[in-house]
Design a protein around this motif. Structure first.
Motif, PDB file in Angstrom:
ATOM      1  N   MET A 234       3.250 -53.805  15.641  1.00  0.00           N
ATOM      2  CA  MET A 234       3.941 -54.987  16.169  1.00  0.00           C
ATOM      3  C   MET A 234       4.261 -54.799  17.650  1.00  0.00           C
ATOM      4  O   MET A 234       4.144 -55.740  18.445  1.00  0.00           O
ATOM      5  N   LYS A 235       4.663 -53.597  18.033  1.00  0.00           N
ATOM      6  CA  LYS A 235       4.961 -53.338  19.436  1.00  0.00           C
ATOM      7  C   LYS A 235       3.719 -53.521  20.303  1.00  0.00           C
ATOM      8  O   LYS A 235       3.784 -54.081  21.402  1.00  0.00           O
ATOM      9  N   ARG A 236       2.565 -53.067  19.810  1.00  0.00           N
ATOM     10  CA  ARG A 236       1.330 -53.232  20.572  1.00  0.00           C
ATOM     11  C   ARG A 236       0.994 -54.714  20.724  1.00  0.00           C
ATOM     12  O   ARG A 236       0.633 -55.166  21.817  1.00  0.00           O
ATOM     13  N   GLU A 237       1.121 -55.463  19.646  1.00  0.00           N
ATOM     14  CA  GLU A 237       0.789 -56.886  19.699  1.00  0.00           C
ATOM     15  C   GLU A 237       1.717 -57.647  20.651  1.00  0.00           C
ATOM     16  O   GLU A 237       1.283 -58.577  21.331  1.00  0.00           O
ATOM     17  N   THR A 242       7.008 -49.049  26.113  1.00  0.00           N
ATOM     18  CA  THR A 242       6.813 -47.847  25.290  1.00  0.00           C
ATOM     19  C   THR A 242       7.360 -46.584  25.952  1.00  0.00           C
ATOM     20  O   THR A 242       7.308 -45.514  25.360  1.00  0.00           O
ATOM     21  N   ASP A 243       7.872 -46.721  27.185  1.00  0.00           N
ATOM     22  CA  ASP A 243       8.321 -45.530  27.905  1.00  0.00           C
ATOM     23  C   ASP A 243       9.772 -45.173  27.630  1.00  0.00           C
ATOM     24  O   ASP A 243      10.283 -44.193  28.176  1.00  0.00           O
ATOM     25  N   ARG A 244      10.472 -45.959  26.788  1.00  0.00           N
ATOM     26  CA  ARG A 244      11.855 -45.629  26.445  1.00  0.00           C
ATOM     27  C   ARG A 244      12.196 -46.212  25.085  1.00  0.00           C
ATOM     28  O   ARG A 244      11.564 -47.177  24.624  1.00  0.00           O
ATOM     29  N   SER A 265      11.758 -55.285  25.191  1.00  0.00           N
ATOM     30  CA  SER A 265      11.943 -54.992  26.615  1.00  0.00           C
ATOM     31  C   SER A 265      13.385 -55.330  26.978  1.00  0.00           C
ATOM     32  O   SER A 265      14.068 -56.066  26.258  1.00  0.00           O
ATOM     33  N   SER A 266      13.844 -54.788  28.095  1.00  0.00           N
ATOM     34  CA  SER A 266      15.241 -55.021  28.453  1.00  0.00           C
ATOM     35  C   SER A 266      15.418 -55.009  29.951  1.00  0.00           C
ATOM     36  O   SER A 266      14.617 -54.440  30.692  1.00  0.00           O
ATOM     37  N   GLY A 267      16.478 -55.682  30.361  1.00  0.00           N
ATOM     38  CA  GLY A 267      16.917 -55.651  31.744  1.00  0.00           C
ATOM     39  C   GLY A 267      18.298 -55.032  31.798  1.00  0.00           C
ATOM     40  O   GLY A 267      18.712 -54.296  30.901  1.00  0.00           O
ATOM     41  N   ALA A 268      19.041 -55.386  32.846  1.00  0.00           N
ATOM     42  CA  ALA A 268      20.363 -54.792  33.016  1.00  0.00           C
ATOM     43  C   ALA A 268      21.315 -55.209  31.908  1.00  0.00           C
ATOM     44  O   ALA A 268      22.183 -54.442  31.497  1.00  0.00           O
ATOM     45  N   TYR A 269      21.162 -56.418  31.377  1.00  0.00           N
ATOM     46  CA  TYR A 269      22.105 -56.907  30.372  1.00  0.00           C
ATOM     47  C   TYR A 269      21.447 -57.834  29.365  1.00  0.00           C
ATOM     48  O   TYR A 269      22.124 -58.573  28.664  1.00  0.00           O
ATOM     49  N   ASN A 270      20.129 -57.863  29.286  1.00  0.00           N
ATOM     50  CA  ASN A 270      19.414 -58.664  28.294  1.00  0.00           C
ATOM     51  C   ASN A 270      18.422 -57.781  27.543  1.00  0.00           C
ATOM     52  O   ASN A 270      17.625 -57.073  28.159  1.00  0.00           O
ATOM     53  N   LEU A 271      18.490 -57.813  26.216  1.00  0.00           N
ATOM     54  CA  LEU A 271      17.530 -57.110  25.377  1.00  0.00           C
ATOM     55  C   LEU A 271      16.644 -58.154  24.700  1.00  0.00           C
ATOM     56  O   LEU A 271      17.112 -58.941  23.870  1.00  0.00           O
TER      57      LEU A 271
END
Length: 366
Positions: A234-237, A242-244, A265-271
């Motif tokens: 699912m992550k690949r699709e 993948t680095d954290r 994926s994430s930013g400073a305050y959004n996942l």
């Protein structure tokens, strides 16, 4: 387009930070369009799914005020903080439902919880004293709210003080008259005795539009176990980072399948969490009737932001900045095939208000 502009803002500032017409959902391939029916037909059952395509409404900014109404013409005007004031001590909102005789409600909020009684004045003239506690705000309704609303359109500055007479803060009324006039026009009250600002002699008779209906299905059952190979696939699709390590996926029962919220994926305050379903040993991207989270129109894999699935409601909250004073809040329900947008609130201006503007609403029947 307003949603795209706001999402562009969410993406362009420090990682998710910020200061269509379609065919009917119940149409099937190969079906011929139904002929017009006579007017004397049996009306649609009140709880039948209306299969409405969500069309969140626009918001409008007038100097220091912003306003929005949803598809049921429930409207809200919000006072904005000065451009240089990051965390205002005082915020003011005005809500008014559609329909004859609907009375406005005024709410006072701030960084600290306020308790009644409060005194409201405009340009030095006292308008109301008291209010009631309501979810961390102080609410004024009835004749007090009507007096305050009438004064908003004719004053320069509103002031609030506590029960000792100590000043709490002030609110600019620049743009308030235009914001309230905008509500009058949207609700069909302009030129009537029930208008907030655009008063006239006509009777206030405009009714509230009926809300679209969504028939949601029960989502009881047990969630399937997610093996590492399936999660990796699912992550690949979804093209996930993948680095954290962003944490484990959430698996929730969804009737005859399992809902998977996959941290992607994430930013400073959004996942951002990619949304899949698993059924009969196979996973597929979950289907939505409207763009969710930070997803683009037509994206094959939708996401929700800081999402959760509780009490049969899937939520997403995409923040424009860490304070949460701008962004998009959404709620979706499951109809057995796809997630349907049941509520959306937005705040495109990053100017202090954590009270968002209603832009879409449906009536959920279970």
């Amino acid at each position: 387009m307003h949603r795209l502009s706001l999402l562009a803002c969410l993406f362009l500032l420090p990682l998710a930070g910020c200061g269509n017409d379609s065919a009917p959902a119940n149409a099937q391939p190969g079906q011929t369009a139904a002929a017009p029916q006579p007017l004397a037909q049996t009306p649609q059952q009140a709880d039948a799914d209306s299969h409405a395509s969500p069309k969140p409404a626009e918001t409008k900014t007038f100097r220091d005020w912003i306003v929005g109404c949803d598809n049921g013409l429930a409207c809200r005007a919000v006072a904005l903080a000065p451009e240089d004031e990051i965390q205002p001590t005082l915020m003011l909102t005005l809500d008014r439902a559609a329909g004859p005789g609907a009375v406005p409600e005024v709410h006072v909020t701030g960084q600290e919880e306020r308790l009644p009684p409060l005194t409201i004045s405009v340009d030095g003239k006292q308008l109301a004293k008291g209010g009631t506690a309501a979810d961390g705000a102080v609410q004024f309704d009835g004749t007090d709210a009507e007096r305050i609303a009438a004064a908003l359109g004719n004053g320069r500055r509103l002031a609030v003080s506590d029960d000792t007479g100590k000043a709490i803060g002030t609110v600019s009324l620049a743009g308030a008259a235009a914001a309230l006039r905008w509500i009058d026009e949207r609700q069909g009250r302009a030129g009537t005795s029930g208008a907030l600002v655009a008063r006239g002699s006509k009777a206030d008779t405009a009714t509230a539009p009926a809300l679209p209906v969504i028939r949601a299905v029960p989502v009881r059952g047990e969630a399937a176990l997610l093996d590492p190979a399936r999660v990796a696939a699912m992550k690949r699709e979804a093209g996930c980072e993948t680095d954290r390590d962003l944490g484990p996926p959430q698996a929730k029962p969804l009737g005859d399948r399992t809902l998977v919220l996959l941290p992607c994926s994430s930013g400073a305050y959004n996942l951002m969490m990619a949304v899949f379903t698993v059924r009969d040993g196979k996973h597929t991207p979950a289907q939505f009737d409207a763009p969710s989270g930070m997803s683009e129109d037509g994206s094959p894999i939708q996401n929700v932001v800081d999402g959760s699935f509780e009490n049969e409601v899937l939520t997403s909250f995409a923040r424009g900045r860490g304070l949460g004073d701008c962004g998009i809040r959404q709620e979706f329900v499951w109809d057995g095939t796809r997630f349907r947008l049941s509520r959306q609130e937005e705040m495109p201006e990053c100017r202090g208000s954590k009270v968002y503007l209603p832009t879409w609403r449906a009536r959920v029947v279970r």
